[in-house]
Design a protein around this motif. Structure first.
Motif, PDB file in Angstrom:
ATOM      1  N   ARG A 456       0.718  -1.231   0.004  1.00 18.93           N
ATOM      2  CA  ARG A 456      -0.027  -0.108   0.004  1.00 18.93           C
ATOM      3  C   ARG A 456       0.960   1.286  -0.109  1.00 18.93           C
ATOM      4  O   ARG A 456       0.476   2.153   0.580  1.00 18.93           O
ATOM      5  CB  ARG A 456      -0.869   0.141   0.830  1.00 18.93           C
ATOM      6  CG  ARG A 456      -1.873  -1.046   1.265  1.00 18.93           C
ATOM      7  CD  ARG A 456      -3.058  -1.185   2.260  1.00 18.93           C
ATOM      8  NE  ARG A 456      -3.963   0.116   2.065  1.00 18.93           N
ATOM      9  CZ  ARG A 456      -5.020   0.117   1.314  1.00 18.93           C
ATOM     10  NH1 ARG A 456      -5.217  -1.012   0.542  1.00 18.93           N
ATOM     11  NH2 ARG A 456      -5.642   1.239   1.314  1.00 18.93           N
ATOM     12  N   ASP A 457       2.058   1.118  -0.440  1.00 17.18           N
ATOM     13  CA  ASP A 457       3.165   2.419  -0.633  1.00 17.18           C
ATOM     14  C   ASP A 457       2.254   3.333  -1.622  1.00 17.18           C
ATOM     15  O   ASP A 457       1.864   3.107  -2.465  1.00 17.18           O
ATOM     16  CB  ASP A 457       4.341   1.803  -1.240  1.00 17.18           C
ATOM     17  CG  ASP A 457       5.285   2.975  -1.026  1.00 17.18           C
ATOM     18  OD1 ASP A 457       5.103   3.994  -1.174  1.00 17.18           O
ATOM     19  OD2 ASP A 457       6.644   2.574  -1.285  1.00 17.18           O
ATOM     20  N   ALA A 458       2.392   4.459  -1.059  1.00 14.96           N
ATOM     21  CA  ALA A 458       1.706   5.570  -2.050  1.00 14.96           C
ATOM     22  C   ALA A 458       2.818   6.381  -2.719  1.00 14.96           C
ATOM     23  O   ALA A 458       2.508   6.669  -3.974  1.00 14.96           O
ATOM     24  CB  ALA A 458       0.780   6.475  -1.185  1.00 14.96           C
ATOM     25  N   ALA A 459       3.664   6.519  -2.369  1.00 13.38           N
ATOM     26  CA  ALA A 459       5.085   7.356  -3.114  1.00 13.38           C
ATOM     27  C   ALA A 459       5.265   6.543  -4.302  1.00 13.38           C
ATOM     28  O   ALA A 459       5.881   7.134  -4.909  1.00 13.38           O
ATOM     29  CB  ALA A 459       6.112   7.794  -2.106  1.00 13.38           C
ATOM     30  N   ALA A 460       5.491   5.321  -4.049  1.00 11.34           N
ATOM     31  CA  ALA A 460       6.082   4.479  -5.067  1.00 11.34           C
ATOM     32  C   ALA A 460       4.896   3.317  -5.238  1.00 11.34           C
ATOM     33  O   ALA A 460       5.192   2.255  -4.504  1.00 11.34           O
ATOM     34  CB  ALA A 460       7.077   3.833  -4.820  1.00 11.34           C
ATOM     35  N   PRO A 461       3.735   3.356  -5.911  1.00  9.56           N
ATOM     36  CA  PRO A 461       2.658   2.556  -5.849  1.00  9.56           C
ATOM     37  C   PRO A 461       3.102   1.154  -6.230  1.00  9.56           C
ATOM     38  O   PRO A 461       4.010   0.901  -7.178  1.00  9.56           O
ATOM     39  CB  PRO A 461       1.605   3.083  -6.998  1.00  9.56           C
ATOM     40  CG  PRO A 461       1.909   4.657  -6.948  1.00  9.56           C
ATOM     41  CD  PRO A 461       3.361   4.897  -6.617  1.00  9.56           C
ATOM     42  N   TYR A 462       2.281   0.090  -5.860  1.00 12.23           N
ATOM     43  CA  TYR A 462       3.034  -1.340  -5.855  1.00 12.23           C
ATOM     44  C   TYR A 462       3.047  -1.708  -7.376  1.00 12.23           C
ATOM     45  O   TYR A 462       3.666  -2.607  -7.776  1.00 12.23           O
ATOM     46  CB  TYR A 462       1.890  -2.281  -5.139  1.00 12.23           C
ATOM     47  CG  TYR A 462       2.127  -3.583  -5.208  1.00 12.23           C
ATOM     48  CD1 TYR A 462       3.478  -4.196  -4.477  1.00 12.23           C
ATOM     49  CD2 TYR A 462       1.589  -4.437  -5.656  1.00 12.23           C
ATOM     50  CE1 TYR A 462       3.739  -5.530  -4.498  1.00 12.23           C
ATOM     51  CE2 TYR A 462       1.587  -5.771  -5.536  1.00 12.23           C
ATOM     52  CZ  TYR A 462       3.039  -6.133  -4.743  1.00 12.23           C
ATOM     53  OH  TYR A 462       3.205  -7.725  -4.768  1.00 12.23           O
ATOM     54  N   THR A 463       2.156  -0.890  -8.229  1.00 10.84           N
ATOM     55  CA  THR A 463       2.229  -1.427  -9.816  1.00 10.84           C
ATOM     56  C   THR A 463       3.768  -1.264 -10.146  1.00 10.84           C
ATOM     57  O   THR A 463       3.936  -1.936 -11.378  1.00 10.84           O
ATOM     58  CB  THR A 463       1.220  -0.567 -10.331  1.00 10.84           C
ATOM     59  OG1 THR A 463       1.190   0.683 -10.170  1.00 10.84           O
ATOM     60  CG2 THR A 463      -0.182  -0.922 -10.084  1.00 10.84           C
ATOM     61  N   GLY A 464       4.417  -0.246  -9.586  1.00 13.68           N
ATOM     62  CA  GLY A 464       5.735  -0.221 -10.217  1.00 13.68           C
ATOM     63  C   GLY A 464       6.712  -1.299  -9.918  1.00 13.68           C
ATOM     64  O   GLY A 464       7.389  -1.758 -10.673  1.00 13.68           O
ATOM     65  N   LEU A 468       8.683  -3.314 -12.735  1.00 14.81           N
ATOM     66  CA  LEU A 468      10.025  -3.916 -12.722  1.00 14.81           C
ATOM     67  C   LEU A 468      10.181  -5.348 -12.644  1.00 14.81           C
ATOM     68  O   LEU A 468      11.261  -5.632 -13.317  1.00 14.81           O
ATOM     69  CB  LEU A 468      10.596  -2.938 -11.484  1.00 14.81           C
ATOM     70  CG  LEU A 468      12.109  -3.062 -11.489  1.00 14.81           C
ATOM     71  CD1 LEU A 468      12.788  -2.314 -12.583  1.00 14.81           C
ATOM     72  CD2 LEU A 468      12.651  -2.661 -10.148  1.00 14.81           C
ATOM     73  N   ARG A 469       9.369  -5.861 -11.910  1.00  6.46           N
ATOM     74  CA  ARG A 469       9.537  -7.413 -11.912  1.00  6.46           C
ATOM     75  C   ARG A 469       9.546  -8.065 -13.157  1.00  6.46           C
ATOM     76  O   ARG A 469      10.122  -9.043 -13.700  1.00  6.46           O
ATOM     77  CB  ARG A 469       8.634  -7.974 -11.030  1.00  6.46           C
ATOM     78  CG  ARG A 469       8.531  -9.441 -10.814  1.00  6.46           C
ATOM     79  CD  ARG A 469       9.838  -9.961 -10.271  1.00  6.46           C
ATOM     80  NE  ARG A 469       9.443 -11.594 -10.238  1.00  6.46           N
ATOM     81  CZ  ARG A 469       9.787 -12.488 -11.229  1.00  6.46           C
ATOM     82  NH1 ARG A 469      10.471 -11.777 -12.492  1.00  6.46           N
ATOM     83  NH2 ARG A 469       9.785 -13.788 -11.244  1.00  6.46           N
ATOM     84  N   ARG A 470       8.498  -7.489 -14.210  1.00  6.12           N
ATOM     85  CA  ARG A 470       8.181  -8.036 -15.450  1.00  6.12           C
ATOM     86  C   ARG A 470       9.469  -7.649 -16.325  1.00  6.12           C
ATOM     87  O   ARG A 470       9.764  -8.360 -17.355  1.00  6.12           O
ATOM     88  CB  ARG A 470       6.870  -7.511 -16.181  1.00  6.12           C
ATOM     89  CG  ARG A 470       5.849  -8.213 -15.484  1.00  6.12           C
ATOM     90  CD  ARG A 470       4.607  -7.724 -16.370  1.00  6.12           C
ATOM     91  NE  ARG A 470       4.005  -6.278 -15.995  1.00  6.12           N
ATOM     92  CZ  ARG A 470       3.166  -6.018 -15.269  1.00  6.12           C
ATOM     93  NH1 ARG A 470       2.818  -6.857 -14.138  1.00  6.12           N
ATOM     94  NH2 ARG A 470       3.060  -4.702 -14.895  1.00  6.12           N
ATOM     95  N   ARG A 471      10.159  -6.496 -16.274  1.00  3.99           N
ATOM     96  CA  ARG A 471      11.100  -6.054 -17.140  1.00  3.99           C
ATOM     97  C   ARG A 471      12.532  -6.436 -16.640  1.00  3.99           C
ATOM     98  O   ARG A 471      13.354  -6.684 -17.738  1.00  3.99           O
ATOM     99  CB  ARG A 471      11.298  -4.603 -16.870  1.00  3.99           C
ATOM    100  CG  ARG A 471       9.899  -3.643 -17.733  1.00  3.99           C
ATOM    101  CD  ARG A 471      10.066  -2.489 -17.322  1.00  3.99           C
ATOM    102  NE  ARG A 471       8.811  -1.963 -18.170  1.00  3.99           N
ATOM    103  CZ  ARG A 471       9.265  -1.313 -19.473  1.00  3.99           C
ATOM    104  NH1 ARG A 471      10.394  -1.207 -19.890  1.00  3.99           N
ATOM    105  NH2 ARG A 471       8.409  -0.832 -20.341  1.00  3.99           N
TER     106      ARG A 471
END
Length: 535
Positions: A456-464, A468-471
């Motif tokens: 639930r990080d807001a400054a770096a939302p979890y989608t990031g 990155l995991r995919r890349r």
């Protein structure tokens, strides 16, 4: 004889032709080729010069156990023999002692850290070795921090006089009027102009690609064959670029609270996603305060807590607390609670006290900082703005910003417009923009890397973190479920720290993505109760 002369003449003509053709050939080379050559040259020079560690600058206030030195980097990597900058680097040597009494620990070289921002200094990172959660890492690694280009004392960048930086009190309308938008747009345009005038042509060279190249030069100056790196927040984007530019130089990498690296999201889209995430995080804060209504008296539902917050904002708009704390300062201090759970009790106490007639706790937490802090804050803001504005294209028509953020503010009013005002100078930026690097690594191109993220990080939302995991092929994601503090490495979560140590000390990552239970929620201080006191 004549044949020999002809051969020599032919060779000379071929050499002349190659020299004439060289500029044309270089004109056709891919983007970044000149910078790659310049980086390689700068790294060779740094490897030969190394870092002469000695006393740290007095202004940093670091203890004698931390040593500092400088690394010389080109301002413009395409012209490595031109103007140069000196970056300040700090280091605490590995202790070599097992903190659990197990004897000597083999050294593993340098662990270089970037705390994010952009605009934050990592010079204090070597002090992490004093924290219990970091002692095993400090036994094996030299802990190395640095001030990135533009961040004091590394050729500090400035966009305005420091005494002008802290302005308050300010309004903070969740749904600003057209007149207020015009006022803030004019301020942003003026700030962008001032940055260009104060920095001159050098302004264009403060961007993330150059930050990644600087990191490669620092690696060489430290005498490290390959880089062991940890980046937090924006530092993860820097690490991503380094992995894309210098994959063969990566030893181990930790990405803590990963920023979404998709080129099309850097940075306008990242900030839109961040604003939406902060609304969710603000809801977490309000739910926690509501559960402790007996202590704070701010309401036993999130809606009632929101009402208390809005009453305080309205009162501060009429009469700023201490002459310095208005609605914007109130919003800013509660934004900090969105970053870190540990702030929740202090922020709730201050809001409760203010509504009971005691403004001092709120003034202490949200009031204008002392003048000596202004220079550092202005410098950090200038570097943040320059890097983000230089890194990527931004909308240059305010109507685009207005359309997108008016729509977003309907469901996420807490942070949306504050985020706009922070980044709006990029609409009027005068330096050329970079094209973000599209980093994607193939299997085997990088060693395994470790991504840490709070769900639930807001400054770096979890989608990031997921992106990155995919890349990065071979990367593994460790998630702190149900938690939202920004930055999870070396904190209170023993599960996260066990994964961090296993990776940095032994090179081991989980066989697949892993989860950790959340850290305990903060507890209210018992002596801050408002119940029964007219709250």
């Amino acid at each position: 004889m004549r044949a020999a002369v002809l051969r020599r003449a032919t060779a000379a003509l071929l050499l002349l032709a190659s020299l004439v053709a060289a500029p044309a050939a270089r004109a056709q080379e891919p983007p970044g080729a000149a910078e790659a050559r310049g980086t390689a040259l700068a790294a060779r020079r740094a490897a030969a010069a190394r870092i002469a560690f000695g006393n740290c600058p007095e202004t940093e206030g670091l203890p004698a156990s931390v040593r500092c030195g400088t690394v010389t980097v080109p301002l413009d990597y395409a012209h490595p023999d031109g103007e140069r900058l000196r970056l300040t680097v700090s280091r605490a040597a590995a202790t070599g002692r097992d903190p659990d009494g197990g004897g000597e620990v083999p050294g593993q070289g340098a662990l270089v850290f970037n705390p994010g921002g952009p605009g934050a200094s990592g010079l204090y990172f070597p002090l992490a070795g004093m924290v219990p959660a970091w002692k095993r890492l400090a036994a094996a690694y030299d802990l190395v921090g640095y001030a990135p280009r533009g961040v004091a004392p590394s050729a500090p960048l400035s966009c305005q006089r420091p005494e002008e930086y802290f302005k308050g009190p300010h309004p903070a309308p969740a749904h600003p009027s057209a007149a207020y938008k015009r006022q803030r747009a004019a301020e942003a345009e003026r700030y962008a102009r001032d940055c260009a005038e104060r920095a001159g042509d050098a302004l264009r060279h403060y961007h993330s690609l150059n930050n990644a190249r600087d990191l490669e030069v620092i690696r060489a100056a430290l005498g490290e064959r390959r880089l062991t790196f940890m980046g937090a927040s924006y530092g993860t984007y820097l690490g991503t670029l380094y992995a894309g530019l210098f994959p063969s130089r990566v030893r181990r990498m930790v990405f803590d609270s990963a920023v979404d690296p998709r080129p099309e999201h850097v940075w306008y889209g990242v900030n839109l996603a961040q604003s939406a995430a902060f609304e969710r995080r603000w809801s977490d804060v309000k739910r926690w305060i509501a559960r402790h209504d007996a202590v704070y008296g701010l309401g036993d539902t999130p809606r009632e807590v929101q009402g208390s917050y809005e009453r305080a904002a309205a009162a501060l708009a009429r009469e700023p607390a201490g002459g310095t704390v208005g609605p914007a300062q109130l919003q800013g201090t509660f934004l900090g609670a969105g970053y870190y759970d540990d702030y929740w009790p202090h922020r709730a106490e201050a809001l409760s006290a203010y509504l009971r007639g005691d403004p001092q706790p709120l003034i202490d937490q949200a009031g204008t900082r002392p003048p000596e802090a202004a220079a550092g804050a202005e410098n950090a803001g200038a570097v943040y703005t320059a890097v983000e504005c230089n890194d990527a294209p931004w909308p240059t028509d305010f109507r685009v910003w207005d359309r997108d953020n008016t729509r977003l503010a309907r469901t996420a009013p807490f942070e949306t417009w504050d985020n706009v005002w922070t980044n709006l100078p990029c609409a009027f930026w005068r330096a050329p923009r970079q094209l973000p690097l599209d980093v994607r690594t193939a299997p085997g191109e990088l060693p395994p890397t470790l991504i840490l993220a709070a769900e639930r990080d807001a400054a770096a939302p979890y989608t990031g973190a997921l992106e990155l995991r995919r890349r990065l092929a071979g990367s593994v994601l460790v998630t702190e479920r149900g938690a939202g503090s920004h930055g999870v490495a070396g904190g209170p979560n023993a599960c996260v720290n066990a994964h961090l140590e296993a990776y940095l000390l032994d090179g081991r990552v989980p066989a697949r993505d892993a989860s950790c239970a959340p850290r305990p929620e903060p507890r209210p201080r018992e002596d801050s109760g408002a119940a029964g006191r007219g709250a």
